[in-house]
Design a protein around this motif. Sequence first.
Motif, PDB file in Angstrom:
ATOM      1  N   ILE A  43       0.839  -1.202   0.000  1.00  0.00           N
ATOM      2  CA  ILE A  43       0.000   0.000   0.000  1.00  0.00           C
ATOM      3  C   ILE A  43       0.870   1.247   0.000  1.00  0.00           C
ATOM      4  N   ARG A  44       1.947   1.220   0.776  1.00  0.00           N
ATOM      5  CA  ARG A  44       2.878   2.361   0.811  1.00  0.00           C
ATOM      6  C   ARG A  44       3.466   2.616  -0.576  1.00  0.00           C
ATOM      7  N   ILE A  45       3.878   1.565  -1.242  1.00  0.00           N
ATOM      8  CA  ILE A  45       4.470   1.711  -2.579  1.00  0.00           C
ATOM      9  C   ILE A  45       3.443   2.298  -3.551  1.00  0.00           C
ATOM     10  N   VAL A  46       2.227   1.773  -3.519  1.00  0.00           N
ATOM     11  CA  VAL A  46       1.186   2.255  -4.439  1.00  0.00           C
ATOM     12  C   VAL A  46       0.862   3.721  -4.165  1.00  0.00           C
ATOM     13  N   THR A  47       0.698   4.085  -2.887  1.00  0.00           N
ATOM     14  CA  THR A  47       0.332   5.473  -2.591  1.00  0.00           C
ATOM     15  C   THR A  47       1.462   6.443  -2.943  1.00  0.00           C
ATOM     16  N   LEU A  48       2.701   6.059  -2.677  1.00  0.00           N
ATOM     17  CA  LEU A  48       3.815   6.947  -3.021  1.00  0.00           C
ATOM     18  C   LEU A  48       4.002   7.052  -4.531  1.00  0.00           C
ATOM     19  N   LEU A  49       3.809   5.974  -5.239  1.00  0.00           N
ATOM     20  CA  LEU A  49       3.903   6.040  -6.697  1.00  0.00           C
ATOM     21  C   LEU A  49       2.747   6.851  -7.284  1.00  0.00           C
ATOM     22  N   PHE A  50       1.570   6.760  -6.671  1.00  0.00           N
ATOM     23  CA  PHE A  50       0.445   7.597  -7.099  1.00  0.00           C
ATOM     24  C   PHE A  50       0.783   9.068  -6.875  1.00  0.00           C
ATOM     25  N   ALA A  51       1.337   9.396  -5.698  1.00  0.00           N
ATOM     26  CA  ALA A  51       1.744  10.776  -5.409  1.00  0.00           C
ATOM     27  C   ALA A  51       2.812  11.233  -6.397  1.00  0.00           C
ATOM     28  N   ALA A  52       3.730  10.331  -6.757  1.00  0.00           N
ATOM     29  CA  ALA A  52       4.761  10.668  -7.748  1.00  0.00           C
ATOM     30  C   ALA A  52       4.120  10.976  -9.089  1.00  0.00           C
ATOM     31  N   GLY A  53       3.120  10.187  -9.471  1.00  0.00           N
ATOM     32  CA  GLY A  53       2.430  10.418 -10.743  1.00  0.00           C
ATOM     33  C   GLY A  53       1.685  11.741 -10.763  1.00  0.00           C
ATOM     34  N   ILE A  54       0.990  12.053  -9.679  1.00  0.00           N
ATOM     35  CA  ILE A  54       0.271  13.331  -9.592  1.00  0.00           C
ATOM     36  C   ILE A  54       1.275  14.487  -9.627  1.00  0.00           C
ATOM     37  N   SER A  55       2.379  14.349  -8.907  1.00  0.00           N
ATOM     38  CA  SER A  55       3.397  15.403  -8.891  1.00  0.00           C
ATOM     39  C   SER A  55       4.021  15.584 -10.268  1.00  0.00           C
ATOM     40  N   ALA A  56       4.270  14.482 -10.961  1.00  0.00           N
ATOM     41  CA  ALA A  56       4.826  14.572 -12.317  1.00  0.00           C
ATOM     42  C   ALA A  56       3.845  15.276 -13.253  1.00  0.00           C
ATOM     43  N   THR A  57       2.563  14.996 -13.096  1.00  0.00           N
ATOM     44  CA  THR A  57       1.544  15.662 -13.904  1.00  0.00           C
ATOM     45  C   THR A  57       1.525  17.161 -13.614  1.00  0.00           C
ATOM     46  N   MET A  58       1.595  17.511 -12.339  1.00  0.00           N
ATOM     47  CA  MET A  58       1.643  18.929 -11.961  1.00  0.00           C
ATOM     48  C   MET A  58       2.894  19.604 -12.531  1.00  0.00           C
TER      49      MET A  58
ATOM     50  N   ALA B 130       9.232   5.433  -2.359  1.00  0.00           N
ATOM     51  CA  ALA B 130       8.368   4.255  -2.469  1.00  0.00           C
ATOM     52  C   ALA B 130       9.151   2.969  -2.248  1.00  0.00           C
ATOM     53  N   PHE B 131      10.422   2.975  -2.590  1.00  0.00           N
ATOM     54  CA  PHE B 131      11.213   1.752  -2.501  1.00  0.00           C
ATOM     55  C   PHE B 131      12.246   1.779  -1.378  1.00  0.00           C
ATOM     56  N   LEU B 132      12.140   2.793  -0.525  1.00  0.00           N
ATOM     57  CA  LEU B 132      12.993   2.876   0.659  1.00  0.00           C
ATOM     58  C   LEU B 132      12.136   2.603   1.891  1.00  0.00           C
ATOM     59  N   PRO B 133      12.753   2.142   2.965  1.00  0.00           N
ATOM     60  CA  PRO B 133      11.954   1.943   4.183  1.00  0.00           C
ATOM     61  C   PRO B 133      11.471   3.279   4.721  1.00  0.00           C
ATOM     62  N   PRO B 134      10.289   3.293   5.349  1.00  0.00           N
ATOM     63  CA  PRO B 134       9.786   4.557   5.905  1.00  0.00           C
ATOM     64  C   PRO B 134      10.679   5.040   7.032  1.00  0.00           C
ATOM     65  N   ARG B 135      10.784   6.350   7.136  1.00  0.00           N
ATOM     66  CA  ARG B 135      11.532   6.934   8.246  1.00  0.00           C
ATOM     67  C   ARG B 135      10.613   6.992   9.444  1.00  0.00           C
ATOM     68  N   ASN B 136      11.162   6.692  10.611  1.00  0.00           N
ATOM     69  CA  ASN B 136      10.349   6.841  11.817  1.00  0.00           C
ATOM     70  C   ASN B 136      11.043   7.814  12.757  1.00  0.00           C
ATOM     71  N   GLU B 137      10.422   8.077  13.867  1.00  0.00           N
ATOM     72  CA  GLU B 137      10.962   9.081  14.791  1.00  0.00           C
ATOM     73  C   GLU B 137      12.288   8.657  15.410  1.00  0.00           C
ATOM     74  N   ASP B 138      12.580   7.346  15.411  1.00  0.00           N
ATOM     75  CA  ASP B 138      13.831   6.878  16.007  1.00  0.00           C
ATOM     76  C   ASP B 138      15.017   7.078  15.078  1.00  0.00           C
ATOM     77  N   MET B 139      14.744   7.229  13.787  1.00  0.00           N
ATOM     78  CA  MET B 139      15.824   7.392  12.824  1.00  0.00           C
ATOM     79  C   MET B 139      16.159   8.867  12.692  1.00  0.00           C
ATOM     80  N   PRO B 140      17.444   9.217  12.591  1.00  0.00           N
ATOM     81  CA  PRO B 140      17.788  10.623  12.371  1.00  0.00           C
ATOM     82  C   PRO B 140      17.341  11.062  10.987  1.00  0.00           C
ATOM     83  N   VAL B 141      16.935  12.329  10.894  1.00  0.00           N
ATOM     84  CA  VAL B 141      16.476  12.870   9.619  1.00  0.00           C
ATOM     85  C   VAL B 141      17.657  12.998   8.671  1.00  0.00           C
ATOM     86  N   LEU B 142      18.753  13.510   9.161  1.00  0.00           N
ATOM     87  CA  LEU B 142      19.954  13.614   8.353  1.00  0.00           C
ATOM     88  C   LEU B 142      20.914  12.511   8.757  1.00  0.00           C
ATOM     89  N   ALA B 143      21.743  12.117   7.841  1.00  0.00           N
ATOM     90  CA  ALA B 143      22.745  11.116   8.173  1.00  0.00           C
ATOM     91  C   ALA B 143      23.690  11.675   9.215  1.00  0.00           C
TER      92      ALA B 143
END
Length: 168
Positions: free
Chosen positions: A91-106, A151-164
């Motif tokens: 579901i995450r992959i589909v929703t992110l790819l859908f968002a990518a498609g809408i963004s590409a259209t925009m 879409a193909f990376l693991p989701p970031r959560n609050e435990d993971m640092p935002v920047l490397a």
Amino acid sequence: MSRPAGRALVWLDRVETGLIALLVLAMVVLAGAQIVLRNFFETGLEWADPLLRAMVLWAAMLGALAAARDDKHIGLDVLAHFVHGKTRRAIRIVTLLFAAGISATMAWYGYGLVQLDFGGGNTVAGIPTWLVEAIIPLGFGLLALRFALRAFLPPRNEDMPVLAPELP
């Protein structure tokens, strides 16, 4: 991820965050100056209000890019809260790819808008209108790319640092 690519991403994140901070600071200073000039001196900068509107557009697009970078964007994935495992990942992959498609259209239609205004001679606070509008196809294009990659990376959560972590 290779070390040079990691460094490049860290620097890209820093530049993006710095641009947002600089833009918001400039907006606050310019809006504050307008308030002081209008209230105390009964005057103002004629070009400030159109420039502030353009700056809001740029700040919004850069902010959307930062939100997508940090996986903090608005998501309409109610179904994902009721499923787990591979189904949730799908579901995450589909929703992110859908968002990518809408963004590409925009981005595509934003490019058309910029083409309409290119060479037209109109300006916003002395800046060509097409240049102000250029953030629309650029921002949405980068959003499409970012969503597709996320879409193909693991989701970031609050435990993971935002920047490397800091790299030497």
